[in-house]
Design an enzyme around this catalytic site. Structure first.
Site, PDB file in Angstrom:
ATOM      1  N   ASN A   1      29.762  -3.473 -20.374  1.00 25.61           N
ATOM      2  CA  ASN A   1      30.973  -4.224 -20.086  1.00 25.61           C
ATOM      3  C   ASN A   1      32.339  -4.108 -20.416  1.00 25.61           C
ATOM      4  O   ASN A   1      33.219  -4.860 -20.124  1.00 25.61           O
ATOM      5  CB  ASN A   1      30.336  -5.671 -20.653  1.00 25.61           C
TER       6      ASN A   1
ATOM      7  N   GLU B   1       7.763  -9.499 -14.571  1.00 21.17           N
ATOM      8  CA  GLU B   1       8.154  -7.940 -14.633  1.00 21.17           C
ATOM      9  C   GLU B   1       9.310  -7.819 -15.436  1.00 21.17           C
ATOM     10  O   GLU B   1       9.534  -6.773 -16.077  1.00 21.17           O
ATOM     11  CB  GLU B   1       8.196  -7.684 -13.360  1.00 21.17           C
ATOM     12  N   LYS B   2      10.385  -8.607 -15.370  1.00 20.31           N
ATOM     13  CA  LYS B   2      11.674  -8.345 -15.919  1.00 20.31           C
ATOM     14  C   LYS B   2      11.598  -8.334 -17.447  1.00 20.31           C
ATOM     15  O   LYS B   2      12.106  -7.615 -18.434  1.00 20.31           O
ATOM     16  CB  LYS B   2      12.763  -9.197 -15.420  1.00 20.31           C
TER      17      LYS B   2
ATOM     18  N   ASN C   1      10.649 -14.762 -19.351  1.00 22.60           N
ATOM     19  CA  ASN C   1      11.388 -15.011 -18.125  1.00 22.60           C
ATOM     20  C   ASN C   1      10.593 -15.304 -16.967  1.00 22.60           C
ATOM     21  O   ASN C   1       9.528 -15.189 -16.776  1.00 22.60           O
ATOM     22  CB  ASN C   1      12.178 -13.458 -17.976  1.00 22.60           C
ATOM     23  N   ARG C   2      11.366 -16.067 -16.016  1.00 22.28           N
ATOM     24  CA  ARG C   2      10.749 -16.839 -14.902  1.00 22.28           C
ATOM     25  C   ARG C   2       9.823 -15.649 -14.078  1.00 22.28           C
ATOM     26  O   ARG C   2       8.996 -15.649 -13.825  1.00 22.28           O
ATOM     27  CB  ARG C   2      11.972 -17.449 -14.011  1.00 22.28           C
TER      28      ARG C   2
ATOM     29  N   SER D   1      36.380 -16.954 -14.572  1.00 21.37           N
ATOM     30  CA  SER D   1      36.660 -15.981 -15.925  1.00 21.37           C
ATOM     31  C   SER D   1      37.595 -16.606 -16.580  1.00 21.37           C
ATOM     32  O   SER D   1      38.805 -16.839 -16.210  1.00 21.37           O
ATOM     33  CB  SER D   1      36.624 -14.619 -15.509  1.00 21.37           C
TER      34      SER D   1
ATOM     35  N   LYS E   1      27.906  -4.670 -14.076  1.00 19.82           N
ATOM     36  CA  LYS E   1      27.433  -4.178 -15.497  1.00 19.82           C
ATOM     37  C   LYS E   1      26.621  -2.754 -15.378  1.00 19.82           C
ATOM     38  O   LYS E   1      26.519  -1.835 -16.215  1.00 19.82           O
ATOM     39  CB  LYS E   1      26.967  -5.184 -16.395  1.00 19.82           C
TER      40      LYS E   1
END
Ligand code: NAP
Length: 287
Positions: free
Chosen positions: A92, A160-161, A156-157, A20, A71
């Site tokens: 966040n 469903e997402k 997206n791969r 980070s 998150k």
């Protein structure tokens, strides 16, 4: 820095936290203003999250940032949640006031500021293609919808997402945008129809710097190409886009501007943006 009993603590909760840049960025900002604050990385194992949050409430903390993988999980510990963070379903940044915790999300606004500054353009009226449907994609897609993007493709791969994110946006802001979920094998036409492409997957992130989530052949000159990834600072996707002549937006300004928003929430002061940029650029070079 003179650390004493009045020093205000601000934490970063996540797991793992090894790379980070937030501690370097925020401590440089506190130093610039001679604020008696310190920003600490706090690596938390999943089974300890509740104990750590309860401990933070009892200590001298003004707030904290939250990163992967907490998150969403952090929400249940909040006393209050800002409307935008509630719509996204992820927090966040947290402010602590008299022992009460309020959650915000600064990722979307961070992206928006970086886009406006570095693409020199507004999202209003644009068709946007987002690849990815995780935390970064959620924050950015909601920011796009709230800022009147004309259409938002979410690719997206895991289909469903894409569908779930698209439904959440259409449900909470039916008046704002037209959002279309899709899988990877449908992307060609949607990219062709878009003005802006944003990578919100981790594909291309260090150490896999020769990977890109988008075939170079699908890019064209009039597309503005953005990446949420900031390590490396110029991903394979952005290098491909630059070769074609596209305008590009790096991930580093998004990181800095989400931090700028968080700094302003914690301190009530205008953030020293130049200092924050310089500190993360220097840290990345020394990485
Ligand atoms: P996340 O919630 O874990 O989501 C990861 C996303 O990447 C998912 O959509 C996932 O698809 C996709 N993905 C992972 N591996 C893939 C692969 N091999 N092929 C295709 N798709 C793949 O992570 P996040 O928080 O959204 O972060 C995503 C990226 O944004 C990271 O690189 C992170 O560093 C960066 N980020 C930058 C900032 C900034 O301030 N610049 C802020 C936040 C995040 P599935 O759903 O199919 O698994």
């Amino acid at each position: 820095m003179n650390i004493n009993v009045d020093t205000k603590l601000i934490g970063l909760l996540g797991y793992p936290l090894a790379h980070s840049l937030s501690p370097v960025m925020h401590n440089a900002a506190f130093e610039e203003y001679e604020l008696n604050n310190i920003y600490l990385p706090i690596q938390v194992l999943p089974e300890n999250l509740k104990t750590v949050v309860n401990g933070i409430k009892k200590m001298n903390f003004s707030g904290f940032n939250v990163t992967i993988p907490y998150k969403i999980k952090i929400i249940k510990y909040m006393d209050e949640i800002d409307d935008y963070a509630k719509a996204i379903g992820a927090v966040n940044t947290v402010i602590i006031n008299n022992g009460l915790m309020k959650g915000y999300n600064t990722d979307g606004i961070g992206f928006l500021r970086s886009f406006e500054e570095f693409a020199g353009n507004k999202i209003d009226g644009k068709k946007v293609f987002i690849v990815g449907a995780g935390g970064a994609a959620r924050a950015i897609a909601f920011a796009m919808a709230m800022n009147n993007a004309k259409k938002i493709y979410i690719c997206n791969r895991t289909f469903e997402k894409s569908e779930s994110l698209s439904n959440d946006i259409n449900k909470s802001m039916p008046q704002c945008s037209h959002t279309v979920p899709m899988s990877f094998d449908e992307m060609r036409e949607a990219i062709n129809d878009s003005d802006v492409l944003i990578n919100c997957t981790s594909v291309g992130m260090h150490p896999n710097i020769e990977l890109s989530p988008i075939d170079k052949k699908l890019l064209f000159r009039d597309l503005t190409v953005c990446d949420a990834i900031y390590n490396p600072s110029k991903t394979k996707l952005l290098r491909d886009a630059e070769e074609i002549g596209c305008k590009i937006v790096l991930g580093l300004p998004m990181l800095v501007y989400q931090g700028v928003e968080a700094f302003e929430l914690w301190t009530g002061r205008k953030a020293p943006v130049d200092t924050m940029f310089q500190s993360v650029e220097k840290a990345l070079k020394n990485n």
